[in-house]
Enzyme design. Sequence first.
Site, PDB file in Angstrom:
ATOM      1  N   GLY A 203       0.719  -1.250  -0.025  1.00  0.00           N
ATOM      2  CA  GLY A 203       0.020  -0.001  -0.067  1.00  0.00           C
ATOM      3  C   GLY A 203       0.642   1.313  -0.100  1.00  0.00           C
TER       4      GLY A 203
ATOM      5  CG  ASN B  37      -2.028  -6.594   9.339  1.00  0.00           C
ATOM      6  OD1 ASN B  37      -1.738  -5.587   9.255  1.00  0.00           O
ATOM      7  ND2 ASN B  37      -3.035  -7.309   8.559  1.00  0.00           N
TER       8      ASN B  37
ATOM      9  CG  ASN C 286      -6.432  -0.292   1.233  1.00  0.00           C
ATOM     10  OD1 ASN C 286      -7.654  -0.545   1.802  1.00  0.00           O
ATOM     11  ND2 ASN C 286      -5.252  -0.282   2.129  1.00  0.00           N
TER      12      ASN C 286
ATOM     13  CB  CYS D 231      -6.347   0.082   5.340  1.00  0.00           C
ATOM     14  SG  CYS D 231      -5.195  -0.072   6.649  1.00  0.00           S
TER      15      CYS D 231
ATOM     16  CE  LYS E  10      -7.221  -6.203  -0.101  1.00  0.00           C
ATOM     17  NZ  LYS E  10      -5.842  -6.111   0.038  1.00  0.00           N
TER      18      LYS E  10
ATOM     19  CB  ILE F 220     -13.148  -9.695   1.996  1.00  0.00           C
ATOM     20  CG1 ILE F 220     -12.664 -10.981   2.622  1.00  0.00           C
ATOM     21  CG2 ILE F 220     -14.447  -9.908   1.540  1.00  0.00           C
ATOM     22  CD1 ILE F 220     -13.162 -11.436   3.944  1.00  0.00           C
TER      23      ILE F 220
ATOM     24  N   GLY G  50      -6.200 -14.896   6.517  1.00  0.00           N
ATOM     25  CA  GLY G  50      -5.846 -16.371   6.814  1.00  0.00           C
ATOM     26  C   GLY G  50      -7.091 -17.337   6.375  1.00  0.00           C
TER      27      GLY G  50
ATOM     28  N   GLY H 299      -8.965 -14.062   0.375  1.00  0.00           N
ATOM     29  CA  GLY H 299      -9.425 -14.452   1.706  1.00  0.00           C
ATOM     30  C   GLY H 299      -9.079 -15.737   1.991  1.00  0.00           C
TER      31      GLY H 299
END
Lengths: 302, 257
Positions: free
Chosen positions: A46, A69, A127, A130, A165, A191, A217, A243
Amino acid sequence: MSDISVNIAGLKMKNPVMTASGTFGYGLEFADLVNLEDIGGIIVKGTTLNPREGNDYPRMAETPYGMLNCVGLQNKGVDYFCKNIYPQIKDIKTNMIVNVSGSCPEDYAECAAKINDLENIPAIELNISCPNVRQGGMAFGVTTDGASQVVRAVREAYKKTLIVKLSPNVTSISDIARSVEDAGADAVSLINTLMGMSIDIERRKPRLSIKTGGLSGPAIRPVAVRCVYQVSKAVNIPIIGLGGIMTAEDAIEFFMAGANAIEIGTGNFIDPAISVKVAEGINSWLDAHGCKSLNEIVGVID
Amino acid sequence: MKQCKDLKVVAVEYPSDGYVLLKLTDDMPFTDIRGGQFVEIKVEGSPKTFLRRPISVNYVDLEKNELHLLIQLVGDGTRALSELKVGDSLNVLFPLGNGFTQGTAGEKVLLVGGGVGIAPLLEYGRQLVEAKAVPVFLLGGRSSKNLIMLDQYKSIGEVYVTTEDGSMGNKGFVTDSDVLKESSAVKFDRISVCGPKPMMVAVAKFAKQRGIKCEVSLENMMACGLGACLCCVEKTVRGNVCVCKEGPVFDVNDLNW
């Protein structure tokens, strides 16, 4: 050999597998470990108009089948990217795509305009989702008005393929998808991470420096498949699904739900060559199931 | 060049309670590894473990072409690693990070280790000897049980020991060691440290007071190990940098300690 090449609103890819922003650096970090040119597209970290230091450590917490994160868009800004990074990546023979973030429509547009001038960057991923910075875009991505405002501003400034996104942290992702399509997006990717939190019970403290973060994950995969399915019923522009994809079979699920291409994110941390393995696996799966092209399975769920 | 491949387990040893020593081999020689670098291991058979586990390189046996990893058992991932059997294979991403400063002939380097932080100092000491430098070890632990494989360290250089309970060497922390006293006959040109943060901060402070060059090895939580995810950052004079890529070894003057 099946035909797994795809065309996402003018963006031609040899296979439908891209690496997700923030999980693959600028590609160069993985050059020893995977042939970058075998990846359909690489979406780099990003990038914002001005440099950002990101959030304090700790920025990561492992969770069941995933991780949280809160990196917070650490990057050296678009000018640094254009001057110092672009020359290193411009000759990599795949689609090098820049993920663009910002805190107001003007910043997004200015950043996108600078990248528009880079010949070998055929697309950007916007993006607007975020979760880790106060004005990191998610404020825009969670309302239809905010989303279309940013996309409209960037559409004016950016002439190549514009991917937007989307955040899953909304009441209706279909409504957001429709609004960015109306505002001029060429494609949507979804996503982004799901907002989450984890607490160290012995220390009675959150595990992340800013308390909450984005969950990624395999843990989020069913949510992502559902979102892709819903959005595919709402818009006519191409969909890039992501995803928790770890295998070709996971990717096939996304195609059947309506995705035209996919991104792999957190999986890159487990296996640096996962993107190429998944691309090969998609090919084998299609062969084994008598499909001549990927298109035969895209959106087969009614 | 970094590699990600299956290595073969040739030995699984238990040098002390709570530790496992894995010895791995491969068809290709392990020549490209610097002391202080680390590997990231994919852990199988541990449902709670999703990410790779970063582990320092303890020793490279060039003759047998073995890569040794000394691992303290702290959670499900390391416990699963301790249950590996000879003949199993282990997926390893390596070598990662910068490693300690390479040695130059004639220099005397104090290697300070605390707890499992002593692990990477063995390989670093071996490489210092190879470079005709002189390593001196100062190793600290809670008790003598935490000071494992001392014979191997002694085969490479002089070893000084401290334990918090006084069961071996000087009683107290590494900073209480005789070897750091102003009156000590042992002089050194620089210091390399790996251990718990409070210990490294204390040694860094000592080094700054004495005007001795000092580097420390950090172990911030990380995911990718390649400088891509930006999770393991440390604040430095250059801003936030990845411990996995620009570290794990830092000159203490670069850190905001």
